[in-house]
Scaffold this active site. Structure first.
Site, PDB file in Angstrom:
ATOM      1  N   TRP A  68      -8.849   7.471  -8.540  1.00 14.20           N
ATOM      2  CA  TRP A  68     -10.070   7.772  -9.311  1.00 14.20           C
ATOM      3  C   TRP A  68      -9.928   7.279 -10.750  1.00 14.20           C
ATOM      4  O   TRP A  68     -10.833   6.687 -11.311  1.00 14.20           O
ATOM      5  CB  TRP A  68     -10.413   9.264  -9.266  1.00 14.20           C
ATOM      6  CG  TRP A  68     -11.303   9.563  -8.089  1.00 14.20           C
ATOM      7  CD1 TRP A  68     -10.922  10.038  -6.877  1.00 14.20           C
ATOM      8  CD2 TRP A  68     -12.730   9.342  -8.017  1.00 14.20           C
ATOM      9  NE1 TRP A  68     -12.014  10.133  -6.049  1.00 14.20           N
ATOM     10  CE2 TRP A  68     -13.134   9.725  -6.720  1.00 14.20           C
ATOM     11  CE3 TRP A  68     -13.694   8.878  -8.898  1.00 14.20           C
ATOM     12  CZ2 TRP A  68     -14.466   9.648  -6.299  1.00 14.20           C
ATOM     13  CZ3 TRP A  68     -15.021   8.800  -8.479  1.00 14.20           C
ATOM     14  CH2 TRP A  68     -15.391   9.187  -7.197  1.00 14.20           C
ATOM     15  N   TRP A 112       2.075   1.824  -3.359  1.00  5.77           N
ATOM     16  CA  TRP A 112       1.058   2.444  -4.226  1.00  5.77           C
ATOM     17  C   TRP A 112       1.117   3.958  -4.070  1.00  5.77           C
ATOM     18  O   TRP A 112       0.949   4.715  -5.023  1.00  5.77           O
ATOM     19  CB  TRP A 112      -0.356   1.954  -3.854  1.00  5.77           C
ATOM     20  CG  TRP A 112      -0.777   0.738  -4.625  1.00  5.77           C
ATOM     21  CD1 TRP A 112      -0.825  -0.540  -4.172  1.00  5.77           C
ATOM     22  CD2 TRP A 112      -1.233   0.688  -6.011  1.00  5.77           C
ATOM     23  NE1 TRP A 112      -1.263  -1.386  -5.177  1.00  5.77           N
ATOM     24  CE2 TRP A 112      -1.523  -0.658  -6.309  1.00  5.77           C
ATOM     25  CE3 TRP A 112      -1.407   1.647  -7.009  1.00  5.77           C
ATOM     26  CZ2 TRP A 112      -1.987  -1.071  -7.568  1.00  5.77           C
ATOM     27  CZ3 TRP A 112      -1.866   1.239  -8.255  1.00  5.77           C
ATOM     28  CH2 TRP A 112      -2.139  -0.109  -8.519  1.00  5.77           C
ATOM     29  N   TRP A 144     -19.292  11.145 -20.745  1.00  7.56           N
ATOM     30  CA  TRP A 144     -19.801  11.196 -19.368  1.00  7.56           C
ATOM     31  C   TRP A 144     -21.152  11.901 -19.355  1.00  7.56           C
ATOM     32  O   TRP A 144     -21.383  12.810 -20.155  1.00  7.56           O
ATOM     33  CB  TRP A 144     -18.820  11.939 -18.464  1.00  7.56           C
ATOM     34  CG  TRP A 144     -17.456  11.327 -18.388  1.00  7.56           C
ATOM     35  CD1 TRP A 144     -16.303  11.832 -18.907  1.00  7.56           C
ATOM     36  CD2 TRP A 144     -17.106  10.084 -17.772  1.00  7.56           C
ATOM     37  NE1 TRP A 144     -15.246  10.989 -18.643  1.00  7.56           N
ATOM     38  CE2 TRP A 144     -15.710   9.902 -17.946  1.00  7.56           C
ATOM     39  CE3 TRP A 144     -17.825   9.101 -17.076  1.00  7.56           C
ATOM     40  CZ2 TRP A 144     -15.031   8.789 -17.459  1.00  7.56           C
ATOM     41  CZ3 TRP A 144     -17.142   7.997 -16.592  1.00  7.56           C
ATOM     42  CH2 TRP A 144     -15.763   7.845 -16.786  1.00  7.56           C
ATOM     43  N   ASN A 190     -11.210   2.193   2.458  1.00  8.73           N
ATOM     44  CA  ASN A 190     -10.688   2.066   1.097  1.00  8.73           C
ATOM     45  C   ASN A 190     -11.611   1.275   0.165  1.00  8.73           C
ATOM     46  O   ASN A 190     -11.872   1.682  -0.964  1.00  8.73           O
ATOM     47  CB  ASN A 190      -9.302   1.408   1.130  1.00  8.73           C
ATOM     48  CG  ASN A 190      -8.753   1.190  -0.261  1.00  8.73           C
ATOM     49  OD1 ASN A 190      -8.626   2.123  -1.036  1.00  8.73           O
ATOM     50  ND2 ASN A 190      -8.476  -0.057  -0.598  1.00  8.73           N
ATOM     51  N   GLU A 194       0.841  -1.214   0.000  1.00  8.18           N
ATOM     52  CA  GLU A 194       0.000   0.000   0.000  1.00  8.18           C
ATOM     53  C   GLU A 194       0.869   1.253   0.000  1.00  8.18           C
ATOM     54  O   GLU A 194       0.583   2.231  -0.694  1.00  8.18           O
ATOM     55  CB  GLU A 194      -0.934   0.024   1.216  1.00  8.18           C
ATOM     56  CG  GLU A 194      -1.926  -1.113   1.303  1.00  8.18           C
ATOM     57  CD  GLU A 194      -2.882  -1.214   0.118  1.00  8.18           C
ATOM     58  OE1 GLU A 194      -2.629  -0.577  -0.928  1.00  8.18           O
ATOM     59  OE2 GLU A 194      -3.875  -1.942   0.232  1.00  8.18           O
ATOM     60  N   TRP A 236     -15.357  11.040 -13.574  1.00  9.57           N
ATOM     61  CA  TRP A 236     -14.562  10.787 -12.366  1.00  9.57           C
ATOM     62  C   TRP A 236     -14.051  12.087 -11.746  1.00  9.57           C
ATOM     63  O   TRP A 236     -13.812  12.160 -10.538  1.00  9.57           O
ATOM     64  CB  TRP A 236     -13.374   9.857 -12.680  1.00  9.57           C
ATOM     65  CG  TRP A 236     -12.437  10.401 -13.726  1.00  9.57           C
ATOM     66  CD1 TRP A 236     -12.544  10.258 -15.073  1.00  9.57           C
ATOM     67  CD2 TRP A 236     -11.267  11.209 -13.509  1.00  9.57           C
ATOM     68  NE1 TRP A 236     -11.519  10.913 -15.705  1.00  9.57           N
ATOM     69  CE2 TRP A 236     -10.722  11.496 -14.768  1.00  9.57           C
ATOM     70  CE3 TRP A 236     -10.634  11.700 -12.374  1.00  9.57           C
ATOM     71  CZ2 TRP A 236      -9.563  12.267 -14.932  1.00  9.57           C
ATOM     72  CZ3 TRP A 236      -9.483  12.464 -12.530  1.00  9.57           C
ATOM     73  CH2 TRP A 236      -8.957  12.743 -13.791  1.00  9.57           C
TER      74      TRP A 236
HETATM   75  P1  FAD Z   1      -3.866   1.577   5.137  1.00  7.44           P
HETATM   76  O1  FAD Z   1      -4.581   0.420   4.555  1.00  7.44           O
HETATM   77  O2  FAD Z   1      -3.476   1.472   6.554  1.00  7.44           O
HETATM   78  O3  FAD Z   1      -2.580   1.819   4.225  1.00  7.44           O
HETATM   79  C1  FAD Z   1      -1.392   2.464   4.712  1.00  7.44           C
HETATM   80  C2  FAD Z   1      -1.072   3.652   3.850  1.00  7.44           C
HETATM   81  O4  FAD Z   1      -0.808   3.261   2.513  1.00  7.44           O
HETATM   82  C3  FAD Z   1      -2.211   4.659   3.739  1.00  7.44           C
HETATM   83  O5  FAD Z   1      -2.244   5.507   4.852  1.00  7.44           O
HETATM   84  C4  FAD Z   1      -1.877   5.379   2.441  1.00  7.44           C
HETATM   85  O6  FAD Z   1      -0.919   6.384   2.639  1.00  7.44           O
HETATM   86  C5  FAD Z   1      -1.259   4.275   1.609  1.00  7.44           C
HETATM   87  N1  FAD Z   1      -2.275   3.690   0.715  1.00  7.44           N
HETATM   88  C6  FAD Z   1      -3.138   2.695   0.986  1.00  7.44           C
HETATM   89  N2  FAD Z   1      -3.896   2.407  -0.100  1.00  7.44           N
HETATM   90  C7  FAD Z   1      -3.489   3.251  -1.074  1.00  7.44           C
HETATM   91  C8  FAD Z   1      -3.877   3.450  -2.421  1.00  7.44           C
HETATM   92  N3  FAD Z   1      -4.828   2.718  -3.000  1.00  7.44           N
HETATM   93  N4  FAD Z   1      -3.269   4.421  -3.121  1.00  7.44           N
HETATM   94  C9  FAD Z   1      -2.297   5.179  -2.583  1.00  7.44           C
HETATM   95  N5  FAD Z   1      -1.882   5.021  -1.304  1.00  7.44           N
HETATM   96  C10 FAD Z   1      -2.461   4.078  -0.558  1.00  7.44           C
HETATM   97  N6  FAD Z   1      -5.494   7.855  -0.345  1.00  7.44           N
HETATM   98  C11 FAD Z   1      -4.977   9.009   0.078  1.00  7.44           C
HETATM   99  O7  FAD Z   1      -4.033   9.005   0.876  1.00  7.44           O
HETATM  100  N7  FAD Z   1      -5.474  10.214  -0.374  1.00  7.44           N
HETATM  101  C12 FAD Z   1      -6.508  10.285  -1.260  1.00  7.44           C
HETATM  102  O8  FAD Z   1      -6.909  11.383  -1.655  1.00  7.44           O
HETATM  103  C13 FAD Z   1      -7.098   9.060  -1.693  1.00  7.44           C
HETATM  104  N8  FAD Z   1      -8.154   9.060  -2.542  1.00  7.44           N
HETATM  105  C14 FAD Z   1      -8.687   7.859  -2.958  1.00  7.44           C
HETATM  106  C15 FAD Z   1      -9.753   7.874  -3.873  1.00  7.44           C
HETATM  107  C16 FAD Z   1     -10.320   6.680  -4.304  1.00  7.44           C
HETATM  108  C17 FAD Z   1     -11.454   6.698  -5.304  1.00  7.44           C
HETATM  109  C18 FAD Z   1      -9.823   5.449  -3.814  1.00  7.44           C
HETATM  110  C19 FAD Z   1     -10.410   4.148  -4.275  1.00  7.44           C
HETATM  111  C20 FAD Z   1      -8.760   5.425  -2.919  1.00  7.44           C
HETATM  112  C21 FAD Z   1      -8.168   6.629  -2.491  1.00  7.44           C
HETATM  113  N9  FAD Z   1      -7.078   6.629  -1.597  1.00  7.44           N
HETATM  114  C22 FAD Z   1      -6.538   7.833  -1.197  1.00  7.44           C
HETATM  115  C23 FAD Z   1      -6.392   5.368  -1.215  1.00  7.44           C
HETATM  116  C24 FAD Z   1      -6.884   4.699   0.072  1.00  7.44           C
HETATM  117  O9  FAD Z   1      -8.276   4.590   0.069  1.00  7.44           O
HETATM  118  C25 FAD Z   1      -6.444   5.416   1.346  1.00  7.44           C
HETATM  119  O10 FAD Z   1      -5.071   5.681   1.314  1.00  7.44           O
HETATM  120  C26 FAD Z   1      -6.725   4.533   2.569  1.00  7.44           C
HETATM  121  O11 FAD Z   1      -8.095   4.257   2.652  1.00  7.44           O
HETATM  122  C27 FAD Z   1      -6.279   5.249   3.816  1.00  7.44           C
HETATM  123  O12 FAD Z   1      -6.586   4.488   4.953  1.00  7.44           O
HETATM  124  P2  FAD Z   1      -5.425   3.909   5.856  1.00  7.44           P
HETATM  125  O13 FAD Z   1      -4.467   4.987   6.177  1.00  7.44           O
HETATM  126  O14 FAD Z   1      -6.065   3.204   6.995  1.00  7.44           O
HETATM  127  O15 FAD Z   1      -4.744   2.880   4.859  1.00  7.44           O
END
Ligand code: FAD
Length: 497
Positions: free
Chosen positions: A384, A280, A308, A343, A277, A361
């Protein structure tokens, strides 16, 4: 006596802060400053929820600097003018800051560095926000990566994560009588008091981040399973802390390794998944850096003229959690109340907007931008576009997530739905995911009158899915097939991710 300015931006922490560490090594006097210059973020100045976070994070930083004998000076931008003024005020000859990578910021920073260098000022810039620079690796053909897996493989092979620096115990006294704006004057807090839910959900600042990080050891052994369950508290919830730099990704990376070393066995997949993650997040910055137009336009040019739909009423129903599809509404209400959304539910709500509703989107990304406390230009854009099917390593557009199946699979007992949709709480587990299909007698017994207590669905999922597939045929100029024919295609049967 050398004076250094430490310019805080989105590195609002004292530990593992390369700019602060360099200043402490190089100067006897240190002036710490935050310069408020939202116009320098171009079209992507912080949204309302992020501004709320920023206010509290700056308050926390002010306090921890004061505890160490220093003081945060707050000024308004433009940044270059503010830095020059501060140098005149203090006689500083060194400016230290950590790099940011959003296209607008990067352009400003380059101009500031050039101008200050011409002024004869020494500049130090460090890595503060990422594990590695977005331009650090490239594919074998010398081009940027567009696919996550080879990107992550190369990054892992080259990645070295040095031990994070501890926070300094004390800091040199700041010069007295420096002008500073009261934090309140930045106007970051909402005028209407809608932030109670945010206050209950979060503790912005470095101490809040450290507290969350302490949960890592207990969370990690079950991460792979629990991360997909929206009703569980199964993820780190560190995203906003990482975004504002209250915790560095290096600190998190090291903490994961430490937690893993203390456990016995069987955690390898969990560790790899959480690291994945974080990679990513790195990939998102890599893509944004190399394709700076992507916040406004799809990476895949085939989607440039995608048809769209303009559907303001549907968009409003989505934004306010009034679509009549419980898992979508629960997610949108969680977002509104807490500034965050699980997420998997982000994926479901984004897919519903772009596929079932057929809405651009970019409208969804803007709404998230304003309402998420972790709104991050790189991650928001990448995700997105990923969901919409038009970005890097994206799920194909025709892969349409079925929100009801997702809801049944990941929230089988309706724990998440009941938390955010109390009006449906008395529906049995079997029916809570699609109340419109519940027998009238069951709805009555649960006190749910559709259209009164809870909306009837704003669209029929099956019809909307077929319409989405029909829309997809246009930009890709596929051989014309009937929608029914497309739906029989094996690739399209897979509606659950
Ligand atoms: P955890 O599962 O604990 O993951 C640890 C860290 O990994 C997160 O804090 C984050 O920094 C990173 N991470 C995890 N998943 C992703 C991912 N898919 N992409 C990039 N980094 C990731 N994340 C954001 O930080 N900012 C946003 O604006 C954002 N917008 C999103 C929009 C959409 C439509 C979707 C589907 C996902 C988005 N995410 C975004 C990714 C993800 O949903 C969040 O990072 C995550 O839910 C944060 O929760 P957590 O810190 O408990 O994640």
């Amino acid at each position: 006596m050398t004076t250094a300015i430490v310019w805080f931006r989105r590195d609002l922490r004292l530990a593992d802060n390369a700019a602060l560490t360099h200043a402490l090594r190089s100067a006897q006097r240190i002036v710490t400053v935050y310069i408020h210059a939202p116009e320098e973020d171009g079209d992507w100045a912080a949204g309302a929820a992020s501004r709320w976070w920023l206010h509290h994070s700056l308050a926390a930083l002010t306090e921890s600097l004061a505890q160490r004998g220093s003081r945060l000076v707050i000024r308004r931008g433009p940044s270059l003018a503010a830095l020059r003024q501060l140098m005149r005020d203090t006689g500083a000859t060194l400016v230290c800051f950590n790099r940011l990578y959003e296209p607008a910021r990067l352009a400003h920073d380059r101009a500031i560095e050039q101008a200050l260098t011409v002024d004869g000022v020494e500049i130090f810039t460090g890595v503060g926000h990422l594990l590695t620079e977005p331009w650090a690796i490239q594919s074998q053909s010398g081009t940027p990566y567009r696919v996550y897996t080879p990107y992550a493989r190369t990054l892992r092979a080259t990645l070295s994560v040095p031990a994070p620096q501890p926070a300094p115990r004390a800091l040199p006294l700041s010069p007295a009588r420096l002008k500073s704006l009261p934090l309140k004057q930045l106007g970051l807090l909402p005028r209407i008091h809608w932030d109670t839910g945010l206050e209950k959900s979060w503790q912005p600042g470095e101490a809040g981040a450290a507290q969350r990080l302490r949960r890592l050891a207990s969370l990690l052994p079950d991460y792979v399973r629990a991360r997909d369950v929206p009703g569980a508290d199964g993820t780190t919830r560190l995203a906003p802390h990482l975004h504002f730099g209250e915790l560095s990704p290096r600190q998190l990376w090291r903490a994961i390794a430490q937690a893993a070393s203390r456990q016995t066995a069987g955690m390898l997949r969990d560790v790899e998944m959480l690291e994945r993650e974080l990679l990513w997040r790195e990939f998102a910055h890599h893509v944004l850096h190399h394709f700076p137009h992507t916040p406004e336009a799809p990476l895949n040019p085939r989607f440039a003229g995608f048809p769209w739909r303009r559907a303001p009423k549907l968009l409003a129903a989505w934004q306010h959690g009034r679509t009549g599809i419980p898992i979508v509404d629960a997610g949108m209400r969680e977002l509104w109340a807490t500034g965050s959304m699980h997420n998997r539910v982000r994926m479901i709500t984004a897919s519903f907007l772009t596929k079932h509703m057929g809405i651009d989107w970019r409208a969804g990304a803007r709404w998230f931008w304003d309402t998420l406390v972790d709104a991050d230009l790189a991650s928001n854009t990448l995700n997105w576009q990923w969901v919409a099917g038009c970005g890097a390593d994206a799920a194909p557009y025709f892969r349409i997530v079925n929100p009801v199946l997702q809801s049944r699979k990941f929230d089988a007992q309706g724990e998440y739905l009941r938390r955010w949709l109390p009006e449906l709480a008395r529906l049995p587990d079997r029916h809570i995911h699609e109340p419109w299909r519940a027998p009238e007698s069951v709805r009555q017994a649960a006190g749910v009158q559709l259209g009164k207590d809870y909306p009837a669905p704003v669209l029929d999922l099956g019809t909307a899915r077929s319409a989405a597939l029909a829309r997809w045929r246009d930009p890709t100029r596929q051989r014309c097939r009937t929608v029914a024919g497309l739906a029989r295609h094996p690739a399209l049967q897979e509606t659950v991710d």
